[in-house]
Design an enzyme around this catalytic site. Structure first.
Site: not given
Length: 401
Positions: A15, A391-392, A39, A13, A41, A289, A287
């Site tokens: 990112g 950055t986001g 997974a 997790d 993504h 929640r 995956t």
């Protein structure tokens, strides 16, 4: 030819999906080499979002190839759903995908077995219960089904009967076989022998997409609270099906730490601060929640992950989530039996440690001196430089350093 990998340096997790999509523009093909639909993504294209459970997180807008290697276990229902999604978003993108015939198949009964086994444990692992572990167990016992087995229905049927005997469970073999063959036929044109895939891909620039994170690796992670595969760099060669030299290994880390499921978590915050991090970072499993457990950045575990994965470049995500915090604690070491350690050799004793923190001044902007100081401190401690800062959530919200 360029060969690079993106792996998680924490418990998944981090990112990685967004990072892989961004970096994929510099490569010919993105390769999934381990795991299955456990997974998750998430890729935010701006006007739409896509959660990749099985498909590699290549930038389909840029027509990048995707390859699912023999080390992946394939849930045909999930795969077909994702293929339909990308094809609806970008017509003809289905043609960019190739799947190894040697990949194993997750059959429906595996999910029930997965749930039954995890529920019966004295200490539950907290798996996604998607049948991934059962698939790999059957592969090890040589009774699992591979995609190529459906070319000969009698062969596939014999494996289903063997699964029934091995696990002492009864199910309608013919009904399951007919259903699986129907789904198999929908992807038959995308299948390729692993040896043929290697001939096609070894002369291309490849980006290997890791799943989960080093701390969930079946060998190097916080065993037994781990996944069922080598999801770090050690899984690349068997999961790709060919010896390959990976030159650049990008290790992705959040500015804080999260974990889904059970297992040790030295810097976990079980208070309002942890809840605040979860809310600000939308920390819920892509995956399952399930709410993710949240805590401060742990440099001891990051060092361990770097060392065991041979990571040689860093990428930070979600630093923007910490904007506005007055102070940011960083775990610099552990106290174990009255002694102070800044490194560990294994993860077996994480429940017996006391994290030691150093507080640094927080930041209001990622363009501030305070944030720069945060980055420099981590680089000094880890002995590696950051290549990118996310950055986001959107693909383009990333800065190359």
């Amino acid at each position: 030819m360029l060969k690079a990998a993106v792996i998680g340096l924490q418990w998944g997790d981090e990112g990685k999906g967004k990072v892989v999509t961004y970096l994929s523009r510099r490569y010919d093909c993105v390769v999934r080499y381990s795991g299955g639909s456990n997974a998750g993504h998430t890729v935010d294209y701006g006007n739409f979002k896509m959660v990749h459970h099985l498909l590699p997180s290549a930038d389909i807008k840029k027509q990048k190839m995707m390859y699912i290697g023999p080390g992946v276990v394939v849930d045909l229902d999930v795969l077909l759903e994702e293929i339909d999604q990308i094809n609806n978003l970008i017509p003809e993108s289905r043609s960019l995908l190739r799947i190894s015939k040697q990949a194993h198949v997750v059959i429906p009964i595996y999910r029930d077995l997965d749930e039954k086994i995890d529920s019966s444990r004295a200490n539950q692992i907290g798996t996604t219960r998607r049948g991934i572990g059962i698939s790999y167990a059957n592969r090890a016992m040589r009774c699992g089904l591979r995609l190529e087995d459906f070319e000969t229905p009698a062969r596939a049927e014999s494996f289903l009967n063997e699964i029934s005997r091995t696990w002492s469970i009864k199910f309608d073999v013919k009904m399951i076989l007919d259903s699986l063959i129907e789904k198999y036929n929908k992807i038959r044109d995308l299948l390729i022998d692993s040896s043929e895939a290697v001939r096609v891909l070894k002369e291309k620039d490849l980006l290997f997409e890791g799943t989960q994170g080093v701390l969930l690796d079946v060998d190097m992670g916080t065993y037994p609270y781990v996944t069922s595969t080598n999801c770090s760099t050690t899984g690349i060669q068997p999961g790709f099906g060919y010896p390959v030299q990976v030159d650049k290994i990008f290790g992705v880390m959040k500015a804080y730490t999260t974990r889904v499921g059970e297992g040790p978590f030295p810097t976990e915050l079980k208070d309002e601060v942890g809840e605040n991090l979860r809310r600000l970072g939308s920390e819920y499993g892509a995956t399952t929640r399930r709410p993710r457990r949240c805590g401060w950045l742990d440099l001891v575990l990051i060092k361990y992950a770097i060392e065991t994965s041979a990571c040689n470049a860093l990428i930070m995500t979600k630093a923007d989530i910490l904007s506005g915090f007055e102070k940011i604690p960083i775990c610099m070491g552990y106290k174990i039996g009255g002694k102070f350690y800044t490194q560990i050799n294994n993860t077996a004793h994480l429940t017996e440690i006391e994290p030691v923190y150093e507080e640094i001044k927080g930041w209001k902007s990622l363009h501030s001196k305070e944030f720069d100081d945060f980055i420099y401190k981590i680089e000094r401690e880890l002995g590696l430089k950051f290549a990118y800062i996310s950055t986001g959530p959107k693909i383009e919200e990333i800065t190359e350093l």
